[in-house]
Scaffold this active site. Structure first.
Site, mmCIF file in Angstrom:
data_model
loop_
_atom_site.group_PDB
_atom_site.id
_atom_site.type_symbol
_atom_site.label_atom_id
_atom_site.label_comp_id
_atom_site.label_asym_id
_atom_site.label_seq_id
_atom_site.Cartn_x
_atom_site.Cartn_y
_atom_site.Cartn_z
ATOM 1 N N HIS A 79 0.820 -1.215 0.000
ATOM 2 C CA HIS A 79 0.000 0.000 0.000
ATOM 3 C C HIS A 79 0.854 1.265 0.000
ATOM 4 O O HIS A 79 0.357 2.343 -0.309
ATOM 5 C CB HIS A 79 -1.056 -0.020 1.121
ATOM 6 C CG HIS A 79 -0.584 0.370 2.483
ATOM 7 N ND1 HIS A 79 -0.222 -0.549 3.449
ATOM 8 C CD2 HIS A 79 -0.420 1.585 3.065
ATOM 9 C CE1 HIS A 79 0.126 0.091 4.556
ATOM 10 N NE2 HIS A 79 0.024 1.390 4.345
ATOM 11 N N ASP A 126 0.173 -7.493 1.613
ATOM 12 C CA ASP A 126 0.648 -6.101 1.629
ATOM 13 C C ASP A 126 2.177 -6.076 1.628
ATOM 14 O O ASP A 126 2.800 -5.689 2.616
ATOM 15 C CB ASP A 126 0.061 -5.394 2.856
ATOM 16 C CG ASP A 126 0.100 -3.878 2.722
ATOM 17 O OD1 ASP A 126 0.592 -3.381 1.702
ATOM 18 O OD2 ASP A 126 -0.369 -3.203 3.667
ATOM 19 N N SER A 218 3.929 2.430 8.279
ATOM 20 C CA SER A 218 3.610 1.412 7.273
ATOM 21 C C SER A 218 4.833 1.020 6.461
ATOM 22 O O SER A 218 5.654 1.869 6.103
ATOM 23 C CB SER A 218 2.550 1.959 6.311
ATOM 24 O OG SER A 218 1.301 1.949 6.920
HETATM 25 C C1 4AZ Z 1 -1.628 3.540 8.658
HETATM 26 O O1 4AZ Z 1 -2.560 4.299 8.541
HETATM 27 C C2 4AZ Z 1 -1.609 2.578 9.792
HETATM 28 N N1 4AZ Z 1 -1.888 0.356 14.197
HETATM 29 C C3 4AZ Z 1 -0.511 1.765 9.975
HETATM 30 C C4 4AZ Z 1 -0.489 0.886 11.017
HETATM 31 C C5 4AZ Z 1 -1.544 0.806 11.868
HETATM 32 C C6 4AZ Z 1 -2.646 1.620 11.709
HETATM 33 C C7 4AZ Z 1 -2.681 2.523 10.668
HETATM 34 C C8 4AZ Z 1 -1.500 -0.184 12.974
HETATM 35 O O2 4AZ Z 1 -0.707 3.542 7.857
#
Ligand code: 4AZ
Length: 278
Positions: A79, A126, A218
């Site tokens: 993503h 992902d 992420s």
């Molecule tokens: C995000 O929005 C995201 N708590 C990444 C990880 C988590 C939540 C949101 C995990 O990229």
């Protein structure tokens, strides 16, 4: 995903964010990766910040985490990569303080391989890989687990997640220095109870209230240190909010044989898999 645009959105929309602040949280704001601490300079030479190339500050250009898994290959989340163009990206390997240009190694991205089973809007598979223009020599890549071993995924065991993501669930706060937090691994049953899209074949979940990854983390690594070796067991993928009770963080499971085998369903994925000997 991307920090600046997304954070600008949060900034203007703050009072009406999806998760209303509970009274006790308003008086006791949570700060950190969520619940973590800054990491020592040089502690994670294989850690990667993926950035848009350009004139802005590294903090503004950072949009996701990643990890060096071969001298010229970075592992990140699909993503993070699916809407990106290789020529517009760069990666910084082994930098701890994003604004300190003396730290780490900067590389260009020559090829983006998104997992062929990743579908936008779905959460599974992902995983993406960036091929770098030049190997990063002298840095030991992080180790990946032997496929389909689950010894590293025992529920209750402690793992670590690191990143430059949001440190506060209610305010957009991006740290300059890498942060990390220890998170407990959960059972597939517990994960599935929270997320109906959770796929135990390719996911693992971890975290508890006020210990979690968040937006901007992420693509980064969930890992364990076992007898001096560091194994990356997950890629930061998704979650319902950050650090909320009963809503752990979900990670693509790098132990999953299925995740790596199905990468070969695209010609690019197959080549990358051969290159990685996985
Ligand atoms: C995000 O929005 C995201 N708590 C990444 C990880 C988590 C939540 C949101 C995990 O990229």
């Amino acid at each position: 995903m991307a920090s600046s645009a997304a954070l600008a959105l949060i900034a203007t929309a703050a009072p009406t964010s999806a998760k209303p602040a509970l009274p006790d949280q308003r008086t006791k704001p949570s700060v950190k990766i969520i619940g973590g601490a800054p990491q020592a300079v040089g502690a994670y030479p294989w850690m990667v910040s993926t950035q848009y190339r350009g004139a802005g500050s590294a903090l503004d250009r950072h949009f996701c985490g990643g990890s060096l898994i071969a001298p010229d290959v970075v592992l990140t989340a699909a993503h993070c990569a699916v809407d990106a163009t290789a020529g517009k990206l760069e990666v910084t390997v082994g930098r701890t303080v994003l604004s300190d240009k003396r730290q780490g190694h900067v590389r260009k991205v020559t090829e983006i391989v998104v997992h062929p089973r990743y579908a936008k809007g779905d959460e599974a598979y992902d995983l993406a890989l960036y091929r770098l223009n030049k190997p990063v020599d002298g840095v030991a890549p992080v180790q990946l687990p032997t496929p389909d071993t689950d010894a590293l995924l025992r529920p209750g065991a402690k793992a670590n997640v690191i990143g430059w993501g949001n440190t506060n669930t209610r305010l957009p706060q991006s740290p300059d220095q890498l942060r990390g937090v220890s998170v407990p691994l959960l059972s597939h049953t517990e994960c599935k109870a929270t997320y109906k899209e959770y796929d135990k074949a390719v996911n693992v979940c971890a975290g508890r209230e006020n210990r979690d990854s968040c937006q901007g983390d992420s693509g980064g690594p969930l890992f364990r240190k076992i007898s001096g070796r560091t194994y990356q067991i997950g890629i930061v993928s998704y979650g319902d909010g950050c650090g909320e009770q009963g809503a752990p963080g979900v990670y693509a499971s790098t132990s999953s044989k299925k995740l790596w085998d199905t990468l070969a369903e695209s010609p690019q994925g197959k080549r990358m898999k051969q290159l990685l000997k996985r």
